[in-house]
Write an enzyme that holds these catalytic residues in place. Sequence first.
Site, PDB file in Angstrom:
ATOM      1  N   ASP A  72       0.859  -1.266  -0.099  1.00  0.00           N
ATOM      2  CA  ASP A  72       0.122   0.303   0.118  1.00  0.00           C
ATOM      3  C   ASP A  72       0.884   1.099   0.003  1.00  0.00           C
ATOM      4  O   ASP A  72       2.065   1.282   0.529  1.00  0.00           O
ATOM      5  CB  ASP A  72      -0.918   0.030   1.308  1.00  0.00           C
ATOM      6  N   LYS A  73       0.447   2.335  -0.408  1.00  0.00           N
ATOM      7  CA  LYS A  73       0.833   3.656  -0.480  1.00  0.00           C
ATOM      8  C   LYS A  73       1.596   3.978   0.678  1.00  0.00           C
ATOM      9  O   LYS A  73       2.674   4.324   0.814  1.00  0.00           O
ATOM     10  CB  LYS A  73       0.275   4.766  -0.927  1.00  0.00           C
TER      11      LYS A  73
END
Length: 328
Positions: free
Chosen positions: A140-141
Amino acid sequence: MVTFAVTVAPEAGGRRLDVFLAEIIPDLSRSRIKNLIVSGRVTIAGATIVEPKRSVKPGDNIELTVPEAAPPVPRAEKIPLSVVYEDDDLIVVDKPAGLVVHPGAGNLSGTLVNALIAHCGDSLSGIGGVARPGIVHRLDKDTSGLLVVAKHDRAHNRLAAQFADHGRKGPLVRAYQALVWRAPDRRSGTIDAAIGRSSKNREKMAIAIKGGRRAVTHYTVEETFGSATEPAAARLDCRLETGRTHQIRVHLAAAGHPVIGDGTYGAGFLTKANTLAEPQKTTVQALTRHALHAWLLGFAHPVTGATVRFESPLPADLAGVVAALHKL
């Protein structure tokens, strides 16, 4: 181009057009459907409809046309990379929080892929397509940590097979450090709960009773912070047996121990920092992302077959939170 044609059933009459379509086409988010409606991609009885809030009626014949996506070719960008290991077959990087892995809607540049193209040139595997060259798995970012990228198709195929097998027959291992609110009652355990797209918010994942995919997370409590009987927080080591979207965050939130700083799955706990004394309160509130870090990655080298293993210490922001919580 794909066209969906549906007829509104009697029980669905009166619903908003965008809501109705989002429920019957789960592969499209409600926001995506809204954009398609506004852009004139929806007709009812042949008439173009551009209002997402329009009510549907029983018997309405609705057509939604989804144009084929034309992913832009990402360009090379001189973005700093923390390279942990590199050879002719693969590259292992330590991704910082805040860096998106590959281009997508809203992130057409400034991604890890853009940095990899600049670093590796034309040597990345093409299996992932023009937007995801070499990408075998993702983070995830706002999750930091280790990620392996393939430099050619043979490496990509062999690495992808290991990730698909989740280490059942080989040395693949992925482990994460998670800082969570409160602490599980047991020092170690397994969360076995299927995960699917949320019926309330199509951009989120959720524990799914029906239609979800099996998801298994193993955890060990490494340490707790605060009271011995009612800890304020804990540091967990999480091992993945499956690899679903947002798996660790969804599982821990469902267990009542959301990851600190997770505004998506732990929104109800965002004010919990107010219960901490200073300076712990200020330190936790200063965290600008969820406290999840991929610290361990091991696999069989796709060409030599040798087992390789890489570790990454907690980054400064999470290490600072741990240091502060130790003083509770």
